[in-house]
Scaffold this motif. Sequence first.
Motif, PDB file in Angstrom:
ATOM      1  N   TYR A   1       0.896  -1.393  -0.098  1.00 19.96           N
ATOM      2  CA  TYR A   1      -0.415   0.264  -0.247  1.00 19.96           C
ATOM      3  C   TYR A   1       0.942   1.693  -0.087  1.00 19.96           C
ATOM      4  O   TYR A   1       1.765   1.111   0.707  1.00 19.96           O
ATOM      5  N   ALA A   2       0.830   1.758  -0.808  1.00 19.82           N
ATOM      6  CA  ALA A   2       1.228   3.602  -0.408  1.00 19.82           C
ATOM      7  C   ALA A   2       0.208   4.142   0.224  1.00 19.82           C
ATOM      8  O   ALA A   2      -0.566   3.839   0.443  1.00 19.82           O
ATOM      9  N   MET A   3       1.118   4.981   1.414  1.00 23.52           N
ATOM     10  CA  MET A   3       0.500   5.481   2.603  1.00 23.52           C
ATOM     11  C   MET A   3       0.363   7.161   1.817  1.00 23.52           C
ATOM     12  O   MET A   3       1.930   8.109   1.478  1.00 23.52           O
ATOM     13  N   GLY A   4      -0.606   7.659   2.636  1.00 21.83           N
ATOM     14  CA  GLY A   4      -0.124   9.393   2.734  1.00 21.83           C
ATOM     15  C   GLY A   4      -1.641   9.437   4.428  1.00 21.83           C
ATOM     16  O   GLY A   4      -1.682   9.267   4.542  1.00 21.83           O
ATOM     17  N   TRP A   5      -1.026  10.767   4.039  1.00 16.02           N
ATOM     18  CA  TRP A   5      -0.827  12.277   5.147  1.00 16.02           C
ATOM     19  C   TRP A   5      -2.406  12.664   4.918  1.00 16.02           C
ATOM     20  O   TRP A   5      -1.874  13.923   3.746  1.00 16.02           O
ATOM     21  N   PHE A   6      -3.088  13.214   5.479  1.00 20.09           N
ATOM     22  CA  PHE A   6      -4.214  14.619   4.659  1.00 20.09           C
ATOM     23  C   PHE A   6      -4.590  15.049   5.936  1.00 20.09           C
ATOM     24  O   PHE A   6      -4.591  14.471   7.341  1.00 20.09           O
ATOM     25  N   ARG A   7      -5.035  16.128   6.123  1.00 22.86           N
ATOM     26  CA  ARG A   7      -5.493  16.926   7.093  1.00 22.86           C
ATOM     27  C   ARG A   7      -6.551  17.757   7.344  1.00 22.86           C
ATOM     28  O   ARG A   7      -6.771  17.824   5.769  1.00 22.86           O
ATOM     29  N   GLN A   8      -7.881  18.210   8.060  1.00 26.31           N
ATOM     30  CA  GLN A   8      -8.779  19.315   7.695  1.00 26.31           C
ATOM     31  C   GLN A   8      -8.834  19.610   8.883  1.00 26.31           C
ATOM     32  O   GLN A   8      -9.066  19.235   9.916  1.00 26.31           O
TER      33      GLN A   8
ATOM     34  N   ALA B   1       2.572  11.784   0.954  1.00 28.38           N
ATOM     35  CA  ALA B   1       2.112  10.640   0.669  1.00 28.38           C
ATOM     36  C   ALA B   1       3.838   9.674   0.007  1.00 28.38           C
ATOM     37  O   ALA B   1       4.659  10.753  -0.034  1.00 28.38           O
ATOM     38  N   ILE B   2       3.474   8.593   0.369  1.00 30.27           N
ATOM     39  CA  ILE B   2       4.964   7.515   0.502  1.00 30.27           C
ATOM     40  C   ILE B   2       4.518   6.360  -0.508  1.00 30.27           C
ATOM     41  O   ILE B   2       3.623   5.449   0.224  1.00 30.27           O
ATOM     42  N   SER B   3       5.298   5.659  -1.481  1.00 29.49           N
ATOM     43  CA  SER B   3       5.178   5.137  -2.450  1.00 29.49           C
ATOM     44  C   SER B   3       5.732   3.191  -1.532  1.00 29.49           C
ATOM     45  O   SER B   3       5.875   4.033   0.071  1.00 29.49           O
ATOM     46  N   GLY B   4       4.858   2.152  -1.313  1.00 30.92           N
ATOM     47  CA  GLY B   4       5.113   1.131  -0.837  1.00 30.92           C
ATOM     48  C   GLY B   4       6.218   0.860  -0.156  1.00 30.92           C
ATOM     49  O   GLY B   4       6.197   0.690   0.667  1.00 30.92           O
ATOM     50  N   GLY B   5       7.131   0.881  -1.457  1.00 25.11           N
ATOM     51  CA  GLY B   5       8.663   0.483  -0.506  1.00 25.11           C
ATOM     52  C   GLY B   5       9.314   1.771  -0.198  1.00 25.11           C
ATOM     53  O   GLY B   5      10.481   1.511   1.127  1.00 25.11           O
ATOM     54  N   GLY B   6       9.182   2.904  -0.012  1.00 27.58           N
ATOM     55  CA  GLY B   6       8.749   3.806   0.792  1.00 27.58           C
ATOM     56  C   GLY B   6      10.011   4.923  -0.225  1.00 27.58           C
ATOM     57  O   GLY B   6      11.186   5.656   0.343  1.00 27.58           O
TER      58      GLY B   6
ATOM     59  N   PHE C   1       7.624  19.481   6.815  1.00 26.66           N
ATOM     60  CA  PHE C   1       7.448  18.193   7.275  1.00 26.66           C
ATOM     61  C   PHE C   1       8.245  16.661   6.032  1.00 26.66           C
ATOM     62  O   PHE C   1       8.526  16.813   5.756  1.00 26.66           O
ATOM     63  N   ALA C   2       8.393  15.862   7.547  1.00 25.43           N
ATOM     64  CA  ALA C   2       9.079  14.523   6.986  1.00 25.43           C
ATOM     65  C   ALA C   2       8.301  13.326   6.492  1.00 25.43           C
ATOM     66  O   ALA C   2       8.132  12.628   8.217  1.00 25.43           O
ATOM     67  N   ILE C   3       7.587  12.414   5.970  1.00 26.79           N
ATOM     68  CA  ILE C   3       6.926  11.184   5.718  1.00 26.79           C
ATOM     69  C   ILE C   3       8.005  10.451   5.470  1.00 26.79           C
ATOM     70  O   ILE C   3       9.318   9.705   4.644  1.00 26.79           O
ATOM     71  N   SER C   4       7.445   9.101   6.113  1.00 28.52           N
ATOM     72  CA  SER C   4       8.570   7.991   6.334  1.00 28.52           C
ATOM     73  C   SER C   4       7.674   6.734   6.549  1.00 28.52           C
ATOM     74  O   SER C   4       6.080   6.689   7.218  1.00 28.52           O
ATOM     75  N   ARG C   5       7.655   5.725   6.190  1.00 20.94           N
ATOM     76  CA  ARG C   5       7.325   3.731   6.713  1.00 20.94           C
ATOM     77  C   ARG C   5       8.521   2.805   7.309  1.00 20.94           C
ATOM     78  O   ARG C   5       9.990   3.159   6.918  1.00 20.94           O
TER      79      ARG C   5
END
Length: 123
Positions: free
Chosen positions: A32-39, A50-55, A68-72
């Motif tokens: 799964y690709a993963m993401g962060w959203f805000r409201q 957002a980040i791809s499945g492999g990162g 900001f930095a996204i990681s998995r």
Amino acid sequence: QVQLVESGGGLVQAGGSLRLSCAASGRTFSNYAMGWFRQAPGKEREFVAAISGGGGTTNYADSVKGRFAISRDNAKNTQYLQMNSLKPEDTAVYYCAANKALLSRLWNAYDYWGQGTQVTVSS
């Protein structure tokens, strides 16, 4: 089915930092690709990162790029959002999302969502 649970939100002063976590369960996380959203109150849900499945691929909204930095960590079935130099305009409920297709900036491309975690930045 994928279950997502966010944590790490809270109240912080402007200029401070927070790290959000999103724990996933149910299916092979790396598929799964993963993401962060805000409201924010009275506003539409917006893409954060957002980040791809492999990162190996990431994407950021212009408003958070450089802060900001996204990681998995696929071994832990967890994604993260490190938020630095926070501003009052970053105040929102932050949502974790999973997309069984490709990385996307579009909220309606995501199949699974967490319940959200509140981030409040005081001035």
